[in-house]
Motif scaffolding. Structure first.
Motif, PDB file in Angstrom:
ATOM      1  N   LEU A 101       0.830  -1.210   0.000  1.00 25.43           N
ATOM      2  CA  LEU A 101       0.000   0.000   0.000  1.00 25.43           C
ATOM      3  C   LEU A 101       0.863   1.258   0.000  1.00 25.43           C
ATOM      4  O   LEU A 101       0.581   2.221  -0.724  1.00 25.43           O
ATOM      5  CB  LEU A 101      -0.915  -0.003   1.231  1.00 25.43           C
ATOM      6  N   LEU A 102       1.933   1.272   0.786  1.00 24.96           N
ATOM      7  CA  LEU A 102       2.801   2.451   0.852  1.00 24.96           C
ATOM      8  C   LEU A 102       3.553   2.675  -0.457  1.00 24.96           C
ATOM      9  O   LEU A 102       3.567   3.792  -0.995  1.00 24.96           O
ATOM     10  CB  LEU A 102       3.795   2.290   2.005  1.00 24.96           C
ATOM     11  N   VAL A 103       4.180   1.632  -0.955  1.00 27.69           N
ATOM     12  CA  VAL A 103       5.028   1.788  -2.140  1.00 27.69           C
ATOM     13  C   VAL A 103       4.200   2.101  -3.372  1.00 27.69           C
ATOM     14  O   VAL A 103       4.565   2.966  -4.185  1.00 27.69           O
ATOM     15  CB  VAL A 103       5.870   0.517  -2.341  1.00 27.69           C
ATOM     16  N   ASP A 104       3.072   1.446  -3.545  1.00 27.79           N
ATOM     17  CA  ASP A 104       2.247   1.696  -4.731  1.00 27.79           C
ATOM     18  C   ASP A 104       1.731   3.130  -4.742  1.00 27.79           C
ATOM     19  O   ASP A 104       1.770   3.804  -5.781  1.00 27.79           O
ATOM     20  CB  ASP A 104       1.085   0.703  -4.759  1.00 27.79           C
ATOM     21  N   PHE A 105       1.264   3.612  -3.595  1.00 31.44           N
ATOM     22  CA  PHE A 105       0.737   4.975  -3.560  1.00 31.44           C
ATOM     23  C   PHE A 105       1.864   5.999  -3.711  1.00 31.44           C
ATOM     24  O   PHE A 105       1.678   7.054  -4.327  1.00 31.44           O
ATOM     25  CB  PHE A 105      -0.023   5.208  -2.251  1.00 31.44           C
ATOM     26  N   THR A 106       3.046   5.695  -3.175  1.00 33.35           N
ATOM     27  CA  THR A 106       4.195   6.588  -3.363  1.00 33.35           C
ATOM     28  C   THR A 106       4.560   6.704  -4.846  1.00 33.35           C
ATOM     29  O   THR A 106       4.832   7.801  -5.352  1.00 33.35           O
ATOM     30  CB  THR A 106       5.395   6.071  -2.565  1.00 33.35           C
ATOM     31  N   ASN A 107       4.564   5.576  -5.538  1.00 34.00           N
ATOM     32  CA  ASN A 107       4.875   5.596  -6.970  1.00 34.00           C
ATOM     33  C   ASN A 107       3.866   6.437  -7.749  1.00 34.00           C
ATOM     34  O   ASN A 107       4.234   7.195  -8.658  1.00 34.00           O
ATOM     35  CB  ASN A 107       4.898   4.176  -7.518  1.00 34.00           C
ATOM     36  N   ARG A 108       2.618   6.318  -7.388  1.00 35.51           N
ATOM     37  CA  ARG A 108       1.587   7.098  -8.088  1.00 35.51           C
ATOM     38  C   ARG A 108       1.779   8.589  -7.835  1.00 35.51           C
ATOM     39  O   ARG A 108       1.617   9.419  -8.749  1.00 35.51           O
ATOM     40  CB  ARG A 108       0.213   6.645  -7.641  1.00 35.51           C
ATOM     41  N   LEU A 109       2.088   8.970  -6.614  1.00 33.39           N
ATOM     42  CA  LEU A 109       2.302  10.382  -6.307  1.00 33.39           C
ATOM     43  C   LEU A 109       3.522  10.932  -7.038  1.00 33.39           C
ATOM     44  O   LEU A 109       3.518  12.083  -7.508  1.00 33.39           O
ATOM     45  CB  LEU A 109       2.480  10.561  -4.796  1.00 33.39           C
ATOM     46  N   ARG A 110       4.553  10.139  -7.172  1.00 29.11           N
ATOM     47  CA  ARG A 110       5.750  10.597  -7.876  1.00 29.11           C
ATOM     48  C   ARG A 110       5.507  10.724  -9.375  1.00 29.11           C
ATOM     49  O   ARG A 110       6.140  11.538 -10.053  1.00 29.11           O
ATOM     50  CB  ARG A 110       6.910   9.645  -7.601  1.00 29.11           C
ATOM     51  N   ARG A 111       4.594   9.909  -9.884  1.00 30.75           N
ATOM     52  CA  ARG A 111       4.301  10.018 -11.315  1.00 30.75           C
ATOM     53  C   ARG A 111       3.610  11.331 -11.666  1.00 30.75           C
ATOM     54  O   ARG A 111       3.684  11.782 -12.814  1.00 30.75           O
ATOM     55  CB  ARG A 111       3.454   8.827 -11.774  1.00 30.75           C
ATOM     56  N   VAL A 112       2.893  11.918 -10.717  1.00 27.52           N
ATOM     57  CA  VAL A 112       2.244  13.214 -10.996  1.00 27.52           C
ATOM     58  C   VAL A 112       3.176  14.373 -10.696  1.00 27.52           C
ATOM     59  O   VAL A 112       2.770  15.536 -10.796  1.00 27.52           O
ATOM     60  CB  VAL A 112       0.934  13.365 -10.196  1.00 27.52           C
ATOM     61  N   GLY A 113       4.443  14.082 -10.296  1.00 26.38           N
ATOM     62  CA  GLY A 113       5.434  15.134 -10.140  1.00 26.38           C
ATOM     63  C   GLY A 113       5.782  15.508  -8.727  1.00 26.38           C
ATOM     64  O   GLY A 113       6.537  16.464  -8.518  1.00 26.38           O
ATOM     65  N   HIS A 166      10.577  12.537  -1.176  1.00 27.14           N
ATOM     66  CA  HIS A 166      10.314  12.522   0.260  1.00 27.14           C
ATOM     67  C   HIS A 166       8.915  13.025   0.589  1.00 27.14           C
ATOM     68  O   HIS A 166       8.261  12.522   1.504  1.00 27.14           O
ATOM     69  CB  HIS A 166      11.372  13.342   0.989  1.00 27.14           C
ATOM     70  N   HIS A 167       8.461  14.007  -0.135  1.00 26.43           N
ATOM     71  CA  HIS A 167       7.095  14.478   0.075  1.00 26.43           C
ATOM     72  C   HIS A 167       6.077  13.403  -0.312  1.00 26.43           C
ATOM     73  O   HIS A 167       5.035  13.257   0.339  1.00 26.43           O
ATOM     74  CB  HIS A 167       6.857  15.761  -0.727  1.00 26.43           C
ATOM     75  N   ALA A 168       6.382  12.663  -1.367  1.00 26.22           N
ATOM     76  CA  ALA A 168       5.483  11.571  -1.771  1.00 26.22           C
ATOM     77  C   ALA A 168       5.430  10.488  -0.697  1.00 26.22           C
ATOM     78  O   ALA A 168       4.365   9.925  -0.416  1.00 26.22           O
ATOM     79  CB  ALA A 168       5.950  10.982  -3.104  1.00 26.22           C
ATOM     80  N   LEU A 169       6.565  10.194  -0.097  1.00 30.03           N
ATOM     81  CA  LEU A 169       6.590   9.194   0.970  1.00 30.03           C
ATOM     82  C   LEU A 169       5.778   9.656   2.178  1.00 30.03           C
ATOM     83  O   LEU A 169       5.042   8.873   2.781  1.00 30.03           O
ATOM     84  CB  LEU A 169       8.034   8.914   1.385  1.00 30.03           C
ATOM     85  N   SER A 172      13.796   5.437   0.343  1.00 30.71           N
ATOM     86  CA  SER A 172      14.561   6.643   0.054  1.00 30.71           C
ATOM     87  C   SER A 172      16.030   6.316  -0.216  1.00 30.71           C
ATOM     88  O   SER A 172      16.623   6.826  -1.180  1.00 30.71           O
ATOM     89  CB  SER A 172      14.453   7.615   1.232  1.00 30.71           C
ATOM     90  N   LEU A 173      16.609   5.476   0.625  1.00 24.23           N
ATOM     91  CA  LEU A 173      18.026   5.132   0.447  1.00 24.23           C
ATOM     92  C   LEU A 173      18.262   4.388  -0.863  1.00 24.23           C
ATOM     93  O   LEU A 173      19.204   4.695  -1.610  1.00 24.23           O
ATOM     94  CB  LEU A 173      18.502   4.287   1.633  1.00 24.23           C
ATOM     95  N   LEU A 174      17.426   3.398  -1.136  1.00 24.71           N
ATOM     96  CA  LEU A 174      17.612   2.610  -2.344  1.00 24.71           C
ATOM     97  C   LEU A 174      17.354   3.444  -3.593  1.00 24.71           C
ATOM     98  O   LEU A 174      18.035   3.281  -4.616  1.00 24.71           O
ATOM     99  CB  LEU A 174      16.691   1.391  -2.310  1.00 24.71           C
ATOM    100  N   ASP A 175      16.383   4.354  -3.515  1.00 21.73           N
ATOM    101  CA  ASP A 175      16.110   5.221  -4.669  1.00 21.73           C
ATOM    102  C   ASP A 175      17.297   6.142  -4.944  1.00 21.73           C
ATOM    103  O   ASP A 175      17.640   6.398  -6.108  1.00 21.73           O
ATOM    104  CB  ASP A 175      14.863   6.052  -4.404  1.00 21.73           C
ATOM    105  N   SER A 176      17.949   6.622  -3.894  1.00 20.49           N
ATOM    106  CA  SER A 176      19.129   7.470  -4.089  1.00 20.49           C
ATOM    107  C   SER A 176      20.254   6.677  -4.740  1.00 20.49           C
ATOM    108  O   SER A 176      20.941   7.176  -5.639  1.00 20.49           O
ATOM    109  CB  SER A 176      19.592   8.028  -2.738  1.00 20.49           C
ATOM    110  N   VAL A 177      20.450   5.448  -4.300  1.00 23.59           N
ATOM    111  CA  VAL A 177      21.496   4.617  -4.882  1.00 23.59           C
ATOM    112  C   VAL A 177      21.214   4.350  -6.352  1.00 23.59           C
ATOM    113  O   VAL A 177      22.103   4.452  -7.211  1.00 23.59           O
ATOM    114  CB  VAL A 177      21.632   3.300  -4.090  1.00 23.59           C
ATOM    115  N   VAL A 178      19.977   3.977  -6.667  1.00 24.34           N
ATOM    116  CA  VAL A 178      19.610   3.690  -8.059  1.00 24.34           C
ATOM    117  C   VAL A 178      19.743   4.941  -8.915  1.00 24.34           C
ATOM    118  O   VAL A 178      20.230   4.889 -10.058  1.00 24.34           O
ATOM    119  CB  VAL A 178      18.183   3.124  -8.126  1.00 24.34           C
ATOM    120  N   SER A 179      19.345   6.100  -8.386  1.00 23.77           N
ATOM    121  CA  SER A 179      19.433   7.348  -9.163  1.00 23.77           C
ATOM    122  C   SER A 179      20.874   7.694  -9.483  1.00 23.77           C
ATOM    123  O   SER A 179      21.193   8.091 -10.608  1.00 23.77           O
ATOM    124  CB  SER A 179      18.766   8.483  -8.380  1.00 23.77           C
TER     125      SER A 179
END
Length: 730
Positions: A585-597, A601-604, A672-679
Motif C-alpha cells: 500500500l505504501l510503495v504503490d501509492f508513493t509511486n503514483r504520487l511521484r508520477r504526478v510530479g 520525500h514528500h510523496a513518501l 529513500s536510500l535505495l532510490d538514491s542509490v539507483v538514481s
C-alpha cells in the motif's frame, strides 16, 4: 463484514474439489482467515469512503475507489497465494498439515479478491443509492501533511487513475495521519536520520535472533485430554494367568483413585500373553502429567511399566509410543547388540527428565527346538514334514471322531497325557512311526530347550532395535540435545547405525520443510511483486517487512510460554505473505504520487499519512481475528484442543504487531536510500551519453485546484529527485 459469509461459504464449496475434509486443521485455517479475507475489502471500502468524503456520488466513489487501489489489492492477494504454493508440496506429516492449511487459505484469499472487486463496490454503490453526498467538513482548521509541497517533473503521460492525486495530496489525513507524517519528515530529513532508523532496525533483527535462541521446539503442541495409557510387560513366556494377576492388582489401585473416571483393561495380546494395558480416563480436576507422576511410584511393582498420553502420532504404550526413540540398525544378529543396548540404556538413565526407558529387545521366548539329522532321517525314509505332523498330533492332538449327543456334536481329540509331554525327556521319548517301525524322536536328531525372538523389526533392510523413553518436566529438543553428545561418546562401532525416530524425527523433517518452504515463498513473493510493479528493486523494499515479523512472533511465544511447534511454523510462513500488504500500500501509492510530479520525500510522507488508516485497519482485523484462538475463548464447546491452535494465533498476533509498527518507518527509509542509490547509479550512465541524447525538458507540474498555499518552485529535471520511482529501470 457483509462479504465474509460469502467468502467462508464459498471456501466450503471448493474444499471437496481438493480432497479437504472438515477437521481440526481446516477449521483452524478458516478461523484465522476471518481476519485475513476482509483485508482486501477494507482497502477497497476505505478508498471508496475517502471519495464519498470528497463529495462524489456512491456510484462514482465505488468505481473510482476500486479502480485506484486495484493494483495494490491484486498484489496483496497474489503474495498470500504465492506464500502457500510451495507449502502444499511438503512431505511427511508436516506436509499433510501444510497442504490442507495452505490450500484453504489460498482458496479463501482468492475468493476475497473476487468479493473485493465485485460484491464490495456493488454494495457500496447500491446500499444507499439515494443518499445525498456532501464533502466532509473538518471542525478545526485544515492541515496539509506537507504544507510546502514540492513538485518536480511529472510523467509525460498520466493515467486517468492518477489524475486526481493532486487533490488527494491536499486532503487532511486527521490528527494521527499528521503525527505519522511528521515522524516520517524527521526520518527522511537527512541521511543521518535515515541511518539511525536503519541501525535501530538492524539492532531489532539481532535481538530477534537472541529471542529465538531461547525458544523450545516441538512437533505437535502438548494437549491435555485428561486420559493416558498405562502398560507393562512380563518376561517372554510368562503365563497369561500371571499377567492377569498383576493386572488385577494394578486395576485395584487405579479404581481406588477418585480422579479416575473410567478404566479399560486389556490383558494379553495376540501372540503376547505377557503384556497388559489400561486406558484411563480422568476427571478434569488435575492435569494428566501430575496424575502420572503421582501414580508412577505406586506402579513400581509392575515390570517394564510405561505411561503414554495418546497423541496424533501414537496411542500405544509400547516403545513406538515413547516421546524419544533411539534407533540401532545393523546387519549383525540381534543378540550381538545386547552390550550396545545396555550402554545406551545406561546413558539415557543419566539424562535428566527421561523416564520409562526401555527397548523392544527381548532375549527371546522359551521354546523346544528339534534339529533333525539329515543322514538319519534320509536312511529311514521320512521327511521333516512327517516328523512335524506326528509331533503336532501327539502334543496338540488331532480330531479322531465326532460324538453326537442330543443333537450336539463334540469333537474327540486324541493326544498324549499331560504327564507324557511335560518335560524335555518326555518329549524326546515320543515315538515317530516310520517304514521300519516306530523310533524315538531323540534318535532322529537333537532336542534342546532354547529361546528365539518373537518379532524381528527391520528398517531399510537392516535389523533394528528401538530404545525409547518418555519425558518428565522437560522438552524433547532439550532432552535430545543432552543425549546426543553422550551417545556419540560411547564409541559405538561403525557398522551400527544410530539415528533418532518418532516425534524427534518428525520435528526435524517438519523444520526442514519449513526452511525450504520459507525460501521458496520468499522467491515466489519476489517474482509476484516484480511482475506487478515492473521493477527488480522495489520488491526488495516491500519485502523489508518480512524479517520484522519474526521478532514479534518469537517474543509473543516467549511471553505466552509456548513452544514453537508445527502450527507456529505455519504462522511464520503465513506472516511472509501477510506483512508485505502494508508495504504494498505504501510503495504503490508513493509511486503514483511521484508520477504526478511530487518530490520523493514528500510523496513518501503523503503516502504514509493517507494510507495509514487502511494499514491500521487491516492489521487490527488480523489481530482481532486471532485473539479468540490465542486466548482459548469458546462459547459453544468445552475448549478441548485449544492448545493445538494457540501457537499459530500468538505468532500471528506478535508478528503483525511488530511488523506494522516497524515497517511504517523502515520501508519509507529504505525506499529513500535505495532510490538514491539507483538514481546515482543511473546517473553514471547518463553522464556518459552524448549531449544530443539529453532528454527534453519535463512538462510543468500539475497545479492542484483551489490550493491556498503557493507551491515551491520547480526544480531542474536533472536532479536526483526528478528520477522515476525506485526500480523503474526494470
Amino acid at each position: 463484514m457483509i462479504g465474509l459469509p460469502v467468502i467462508l461459504i464459498g471456501t466450503f464449496i471448493f474444499m471437496p474439489f481438493f480432497g479437504i475434509t472438515i477437521n481440526m486443521i481446516s477449521l483452524l485455517a478458516l478461523s484465522l482467515c476471518v481476519g485475513l479475507v476482509i483485508d482486501d475489502a477494507i482497502v477497497v471500502r476505505e478508498n471508496i469512503f475517502r471519495h464519498l468524503e470528497r463529495g462524489d456520488s456512491a456510484r462514482v466513489a465505488s468505481s473510482k475507489g476500486t479502480w485506484e487501489v486495484g493494483l495494490s489489492v491484486l498484489a496483496m492477494t497474489l503474495t498470500i497465494v504465492a506464500v502457500f504454493v510451495p507449502v502444499t508440496f511438503a512431505e511427511g506429516t508436516a506436509g499433510i498439515v501444510f497442504r490442507s492449511f495452505g490450500l484453504i487459505v489460498a482458496i479463501a484469499i482468492l475468493l476475497s479478491l473476487v468479493e473485493a472487486f465485485t460484491f464490495a463496490p456493488m454494495m457500496s454503490a447500491n446500499l444507499f443509492p439515494n443518499i445525498k453526498t456532501k464533502a466532509k467538513k473538518h471542525k478545526g482548521p485544515h492541515h496539509d501533511v506537507v504544507p510546502d509541497l514540492k513538485f518536480v517533473s511529472p510523467d509525460a503521460e498520466l493515467s486517468e487513475r492518477d489524475a486526481g492525486l493532486i487533490e488527494e495530496a491536499h486532503e487532511d489525513p486527521g490528527r494521527l495521519g499528521l503525527m505519522y507524517g511528521n515522524l516520517l519528515a524527521w526520518s527522511l530529513k537527512s541521511l543521518t536520520n535515515r541511518m539511525i532508523v536503519v541501525a535501530v532496525a538492524v539492532s531489532i533483527l539481532l535481538l530477534s535472533g537472541w529471542v529465538a535462541s531461547g525458544l523450545k521446539f516441538t512437533f505437535f503442541p502438548e494437549q491435555d485430554n485428561h486420559e493416558f495409557v498405562l502398560g507393562f510387560e512380563l518376561p517372554p513366556g510368562t503365563a497369561l494367568e500371571e499377567t492377569d494377576r498383576l493386572a488385577r492388582q494394578a486395576e485395584a489401585i487405579l479404581m481406588a483413585d477418585p480422579n479416575f473416571e473410567s478404566v479399560i483393561s486389556t490383558v494379553g495380546f495376540s501372540g503376547n500373553p505377557e503384556r497388559a494395558e489400561f486406558s484411563v480416563k480422568l476427571t478434569k480436576a488435575d492435569p494428566t502429567v501430575e496424575v502420572q507422576n503421582r501414580l508412577r511410584p505406586q506402579m513400581a511393582f509392575l515390570p517394564r511399566v510405561s505411561f503414554t498420553i495418546p497423541t496424533m502420532q501414537s496411542t500405544a504404550a509400547g516403545i513406538t509410543g515413547r516421546d524419544l526413540q533411539v534407533s540401532l540398525q545393523t546387519t549383525r544378529p540381534l543378540h550381538e547388540l545386547a552390550p550396545v543396548i545396555q550402554a545406551v540404556h545406561a546413558t539415557m538413565d543419566e539424562v535428566e527428565g527421561l523416564v520409562d526407558i526401555d527397548s523392544n529387545y527381548n532375549e527371546g521366548k522359551p521354546e523346544l527346538q528339534f534339529i533333525a539329522d539329515p543322514a538319519r532321517i534320509g536312511n529311514i525314509g521320512i521327511t521333516n514334514d512327517d516328523i512335524a505332523t506326528s509331533v503336532r498330533a501327539l502334543i496338540n492332538g488331532s480330531r479322531a471322531t465326532v460324538l453326537r449327543q442330543n443333537g450336539v456334536d463334540t469333537d474327540i481329540v486324541v493326544r498324549l497325557r499331560p504327564n507324557d509331554r511335560d518335560s524335555v525327556q518326555d518329549l524326546s521319548a515320543i515315538t515317530i512311526p516310520t517304514r521300519s517301525g516306530s523310533v524315538p524322536l531323540s534318535s532322529l536328531g537333537t532336542v534342546s530347550l532354547d529361546s528365539s525372538p518373537t518379532t524381528i523389526r527391520r528398517y531399510d533392510r537392516l535389523n533394528q532395535i528401538l530404545i525409547g523413553a518418555n519425558l518428565e518436566e522437560t522438552n524433547l529438543t532439550d532432552a535430545s540435545n543432552a543425549l546426543k553428545p553422550k551417545i556419540e561418546a560411547l564409541g559405538i562401532p561403525a557398522d551400527i547405525v544410530v539415528s533418532y525416530q518418532g516425534t524427534l524425527q518428525q520435528t526435524s523433517e517438519g523444520f526442514d520443510s519449513l526452511i525450504l518452504a520459507m525460501v521458496l515463498s520468499v522467491i515466489f513473493v519476489y517474482m509476484v511483486l516484480a511482475s506487478q510493479f515492473g521493477s527488480f528493486t522495489q520488491p526488495i523494499v516491500i519485502m523489508m517487512a518480512m524479517p520484522f515479523s519474526f521478532i514479534g512472533a518469537f517474543l509473543a511465544l516467549r511471553i505466552a510460554g509456548i513452544d514453537l511447534d508445527i502450527t507456529g511454523m505455519i504462522g511464520l510462513i503465513m506472516l511472509l505473505g501477510v506483512v508485505v500488504k502494508n508495504s504494498i500500500l505504501l510503495v504503490d501509492f508513493t509511486n503514483r504520487l511521484r508520477r504526478v510530479g511530487i518530490e520523493r520525500h514528500h510523496a513518501l510522507r503523503l503516502a504514509g499519512a493517507i494510507r495509514l488508516r487502511p494499514i491500521l485497519m487491516t492489521s487490527a482485523a488480523l489481530i482481532a481475528g486471532a485473539i479468540p484462538t490465542a486466548m482459548g475463548l469458546h462459547i459453544f464447546g468445552g475448549g478441548e484442543g485449544s492448545e493445538f491452535r494457540r501457537g499459530l494465533a500468538w505468532v500471528i498476533i506478535g508478528g503483525i504487531t511488530t511488523s506494522t509498527l516497524l515497517t511504517l518507518l523502515v520501508v519509507p527509509t529504505v525506499y529513500s536510500l535505495l532510490d538514491s542509490v539507483v538514481s546515482r547509479f543511473m546517473g553514471l550512465f547518463k553522464g556518459n551519453q552524448p549531449q544530443d541524447a539529453v532528454a527534453a525538458p519535463a512538462p510543468k507540474p500539475v497545479v492542484p485546484p483551489k490550493t491556498e498555499e503557493p507551491l515551491a518552485e520547480e526544480e531542474p529535471a536533472a536532479q536526483p529527485e526528478a528520477s522515476a520511482p525506485v526500480g523503474a529501470d526494470a
